[in-house]
Motif scaffolding. Structure first.
Motif, PDB file in Angstrom:
ATOM      1  N   ALA A 150       2.160  -8.543   1.568  1.00  0.00           N
ATOM      2  CA  ALA A 150       1.417  -8.989   0.335  1.00  0.00           C
ATOM      3  C   ALA A 150       0.439 -10.168   0.590  1.00  0.00           C
ATOM      4  O   ALA A 150       1.223 -11.199   0.804  1.00  0.00           O
ATOM      5  N   THR A 151      -0.768 -10.261   0.484  1.00  0.00           N
ATOM      6  CA  THR A 151      -1.558 -11.526   0.497  1.00  0.00           C
ATOM      7  C   THR A 151      -1.902 -12.032  -0.814  1.00  0.00           C
ATOM      8  O   THR A 151      -2.247 -13.220  -0.774  1.00  0.00           O
ATOM      9  N   ARG A 152      -1.622 -11.247  -1.825  1.00  0.00           N
ATOM     10  CA  ARG A 152      -1.588 -11.681  -3.027  1.00  0.00           C
ATOM     11  C   ARG A 152      -0.808 -10.906  -4.134  1.00  0.00           C
ATOM     12  O   ARG A 152      -0.353  -9.899  -3.773  1.00  0.00           O
ATOM     13  N   ASP A 153      -0.578 -11.401  -5.307  1.00  0.00           N
ATOM     14  CA  ASP A 153       0.260 -10.786  -6.472  1.00  0.00           C
ATOM     15  C   ASP A 153      -0.774  -9.521  -7.045  1.00  0.00           C
ATOM     16  O   ASP A 153      -2.030  -9.587  -6.992  1.00  0.00           O
ATOM     17  N   THR A 154      -0.168  -8.305  -7.122  1.00  0.00           N
ATOM     18  CA  THR A 154      -0.768  -7.304  -7.622  1.00  0.00           C
ATOM     19  C   THR A 154       0.228  -6.282  -8.091  1.00  0.00           C
ATOM     20  O   THR A 154       1.500  -6.463  -8.204  1.00  0.00           O
ATOM     21  N   GLU A 155      -0.302  -5.123  -8.576  1.00  0.00           N
ATOM     22  CA  GLU A 155       0.536  -4.135  -9.213  1.00  0.00           C
ATOM     23  C   GLU A 155       0.036  -2.861  -8.794  1.00  0.00           C
ATOM     24  O   GLU A 155      -1.210  -2.372  -8.990  1.00  0.00           O
ATOM     25  N   LEU A 156       0.866  -1.802  -8.396  1.00  0.00           N
ATOM     26  CA  LEU A 156       0.649  -0.649  -7.849  1.00  0.00           C
ATOM     27  C   LEU A 156       1.650   0.392  -8.780  1.00  0.00           C
ATOM     28  O   LEU A 156       2.672   0.456  -8.514  1.00  0.00           O
ATOM     29  N   ARG A 157       0.847   1.430  -9.807  1.00  0.00           N
ATOM     30  CA  ARG A 157       1.446   2.121 -10.344  1.00  0.00           C
ATOM     31  C   ARG A 157       2.573   1.676 -11.138  1.00  0.00           C
ATOM     32  O   ARG A 157       3.768   2.395 -11.069  1.00  0.00           O
ATOM     33  N   GLY A 158       2.570   0.413 -11.761  1.00  0.00           N
ATOM     34  CA  GLY A 158       3.482  -0.031 -12.653  1.00  0.00           C
ATOM     35  C   GLY A 158       4.854  -0.789 -11.549  1.00  0.00           C
ATOM     36  O   GLY A 158       5.437  -1.507 -12.309  1.00  0.00           O
ATOM     37  N   GLN A 159       4.530  -0.938 -10.311  1.00  0.00           N
ATOM     38  CA  GLN A 159       5.457  -1.544  -9.645  1.00  0.00           C
ATOM     39  C   GLN A 159       4.798  -2.938  -9.313  1.00  0.00           C
ATOM     40  O   GLN A 159       3.622  -3.148  -8.557  1.00  0.00           O
ATOM     41  N   LYS A 160       5.403  -3.968  -9.597  1.00  0.00           N
ATOM     42  CA  LYS A 160       4.867  -5.608  -9.282  1.00  0.00           C
ATOM     43  C   LYS A 160       5.128  -5.660  -8.020  1.00  0.00           C
ATOM     44  O   LYS A 160       6.141  -5.751  -7.393  1.00  0.00           O
ATOM     45  N   ILE A 161       3.887  -6.222  -7.328  1.00  0.00           N
ATOM     46  CA  ILE A 161       4.186  -6.643  -5.931  1.00  0.00           C
ATOM     47  C   ILE A 161       3.762  -8.221  -5.733  1.00  0.00           C
ATOM     48  O   ILE A 161       2.609  -8.374  -6.324  1.00  0.00           O
ATOM     49  N   ARG A 162       4.464  -9.094  -5.513  1.00  0.00           N
ATOM     50  CA  ARG A 162       4.422 -10.429  -5.245  1.00  0.00           C
ATOM     51  C   ARG A 162       3.733 -10.905  -3.720  1.00  0.00           C
ATOM     52  O   ARG A 162       4.039 -10.420  -2.982  1.00  0.00           O
ATOM     53  N   LYS A 163       2.984 -11.909  -3.836  1.00  0.00           N
ATOM     54  CA  LYS A 163       2.343 -12.444  -2.545  1.00  0.00           C
ATOM     55  C   LYS A 163       3.503 -12.825  -1.865  1.00  0.00           C
ATOM     56  O   LYS A 163       4.327 -13.435  -2.045  1.00  0.00           O
ATOM     57  N   GLY A 164       3.272 -12.311  -0.645  1.00  0.00           N
ATOM     58  CA  GLY A 164       4.431 -12.589   0.377  1.00  0.00           C
ATOM     59  C   GLY A 164       5.431 -11.854   0.738  1.00  0.00           C
ATOM     60  O   GLY A 164       6.300 -12.079   1.592  1.00  0.00           O
ATOM     61  N   GLU A 165       5.618 -10.838  -0.336  1.00  0.00           N
ATOM     62  CA  GLU A 165       6.494  -9.813   0.042  1.00  0.00           C
ATOM     63  C   GLU A 165       6.277  -8.972   1.047  1.00  0.00           C
ATOM     64  O   GLU A 165       5.024  -8.680   1.317  1.00  0.00           O
ATOM     65  N   THR A 166       7.271  -8.309   1.609  1.00  0.00           N
ATOM     66  CA  THR A 166       7.130  -7.152   2.637  1.00  0.00           C
ATOM     67  C   THR A 166       7.145  -5.948   2.202  1.00  0.00           C
ATOM     68  O   THR A 166       8.164  -5.627   1.499  1.00  0.00           O
ATOM     69  N   LEU A 167       6.155  -4.894   2.707  1.00  0.00           N
ATOM     70  CA  LEU A 167       6.465  -3.550   1.977  1.00  0.00           C
ATOM     71  C   LEU A 167       6.315  -2.807   3.302  1.00  0.00           C
ATOM     72  O   LEU A 167       5.824  -2.956   4.433  1.00  0.00           O
ATOM     73  N   ALA A 168       7.018  -1.660   3.047  1.00  0.00           N
ATOM     74  CA  ALA A 168       6.989  -0.585   4.175  1.00  0.00           C
ATOM     75  C   ALA A 168       6.254   0.613   3.690  1.00  0.00           C
ATOM     76  O   ALA A 168       6.472   0.943   2.647  1.00  0.00           O
ATOM     77  N   LEU A 169       5.382   0.711   4.471  1.00  0.00           N
ATOM     78  CA  LEU A 169       4.296   1.639   4.240  1.00  0.00           C
ATOM     79  C   LEU A 169       4.625   3.090   4.826  1.00  0.00           C
ATOM     80  O   LEU A 169       4.751   3.151   6.300  1.00  0.00           O
ATOM     81  N   PHE A 170       5.044   4.049   4.118  1.00  0.00           N
ATOM     82  CA  PHE A 170       5.696   5.513   4.608  1.00  0.00           C
ATOM     83  C   PHE A 170       4.598   6.179   4.788  1.00  0.00           C
ATOM     84  O   PHE A 170       4.394   7.286   3.847  1.00  0.00           O
ATOM     85  N   TYR A 171       4.115   6.503   6.103  1.00  0.00           N
ATOM     86  CA  TYR A 171       2.755   7.274   6.164  1.00  0.00           C
ATOM     87  C   TYR A 171       3.371   8.683   6.127  1.00  0.00           C
ATOM     88  O   TYR A 171       2.534   9.732   5.713  1.00  0.00           O
ATOM     89  N   ALA A 172       4.592   9.126   6.575  1.00  0.00           N
ATOM     90  CA  ALA A 172       5.100  10.380   6.350  1.00  0.00           C
ATOM     91  C   ALA A 172       4.992  10.806   4.725  1.00  0.00           C
ATOM     92  O   ALA A 172       4.882  12.026   4.482  1.00  0.00           O
ATOM     93  N   SER A 173       5.457   9.929   3.880  1.00  0.00           N
ATOM     94  CA  SER A 173       5.195  10.237   2.496  1.00  0.00           C
ATOM     95  C   SER A 173       3.906  10.529   2.029  1.00  0.00           C
ATOM     96  O   SER A 173       3.606  11.386   1.378  1.00  0.00           O
ATOM     97  N   ALA A 174       2.950   9.600   2.373  1.00  0.00           N
ATOM     98  CA  ALA A 174       1.802   9.589   2.191  1.00  0.00           C
ATOM     99  C   ALA A 174       0.940  10.977   2.446  1.00  0.00           C
ATOM    100  O   ALA A 174       0.087  11.730   1.922  1.00  0.00           O
ATOM    101  N   ASN A 175       1.355  11.269   3.881  1.00  0.00           N
ATOM    102  CA  ASN A 175       0.933  12.731   4.362  1.00  0.00           C
ATOM    103  C   ASN A 175       1.282  14.100   3.617  1.00  0.00           C
ATOM    104  O   ASN A 175       1.032  15.203   3.926  1.00  0.00           O
ATOM    105  N   ARG A 176       2.275  13.737   2.635  1.00  0.00           N
ATOM    106  CA  ARG A 176       2.868  14.867   1.835  1.00  0.00           C
ATOM    107  C   ARG A 176       2.950  14.532   0.479  1.00  0.00           C
ATOM    108  O   ARG A 176       3.542  14.972  -0.275  1.00  0.00           O
TER     109      ARG A 176
END
Length: 260
Positions: A150-176
């Protein structure tokens, strides 16, 4: 991919083995005695690095039109591509180009083998190959996940994401995602549009997407034109990996189409 790079056919098995080890080092079938996954990846990456470094050096002064030669002679702003960057690009081509399309094709064949009515539908109307190819990509999702920072602090559907945190993007989940795909756990040819994320999105969109689509369509056209039916001969086995969603074995029985 090896053909596009014009590497000697005798070297294809070694390239395939190194590619497997780089992408799925957690699978015990790709380890040597006493290795841990990090050892596997380093060993295989070094082997690929040395192989393509030597090949690029040999072809950098020639006139070949294969990808190794073209990239070895390429210039950016009048300067040759840095040697490390150049070889890293070859590694990306051989690993991403090998693992992903192969996984999509085998996963797609398994899906169609388990759904003979859809196989017959495609065989009866080859114009549906394009739609089937896109659904194969959504269904199989060769790359399961990748990490981003993450390049900046943000919030996604109630989940706070802080700048510098690593996120795993699950494409298999997105495709379903049921908000995007009706009946997401069904293999359907009528998804129009089919906004799957099998190739990623934005600036990280797959550089080989066009080639992969052509490969999948060509293979599917050949299969439905030549074979009447496939059936599973054994339970498929999957790669033991967190990033690649692929099959390791897919044993099938098949029947050729009758010729007049």
């Amino acid at each position: 991919i090896s053909w596009l790079l014009d590497v000697p056919r005798a070297d294809w098995p070694a390239l395939n083995q190194w590619s497997n080890a780089v992408v799925t080092p957690t699978d015990p079938d790709f380890r040597e005695l006493g290795e841990n996954p990090n050892d596997v990846r380093l060993r295989a990456s070094q082997s690929l690095y040395e192989y393509f470094g030597k090949l690029a050096e040999e072809r950098g002064h020639g006139d070949g039109d294969d990808l190794v030669s073209l990239l070895a002679r390429a210039q950016v702003d009048g300067e040759p591509i840095d040697a490390h960057v150049l070889v890293s690009y070859y590694l990306l081509l051989i690993t991403a180009g090998n693992e992903t399309t192969r996984s999509a094709l085998s996963g797609g064949l398994q899906a169609l083998t388990e759904r003979p009515a859809i196989w017959d539908e495609i065989a009866a109307d080859p114009t549906k190959v394009a739609a089937a190819s896109e659904e194969i990509l959504r269904w199989s999702t060769p790359i399961v996940q990748m990490a981003r920072t993450a390049t900046r602090d943000t919030e996604l559907r109630g989940q706070k994401i802080r700048k510098g945190e690593t996120l795993a993007l699950f494409y298999a989940s997105a495709n379903r995602d049921e908000r995007v795909f009706p009946e997401p756990f069904e293999f359907r040819l009528d998804r129009k549009p089919n906004p799957h994320l099998a190739f990623g999105i934005g600036e990280h969109f797959c550089v080989g997407a066009h080639l992969a689509r052509i490969e999948i369509r060509c293979m599917l056209e050949r299969l439905v034109s030549r074979f009447e039916r496939f059936e599973l001969a054994e339970t498929p086995t999957r790669l033991f990996a967190s990033s690649v969603g692929g099959l390791k074995t897919l044993q099938v029985r098949y029947a050729f189409k009758k010729t007049r």
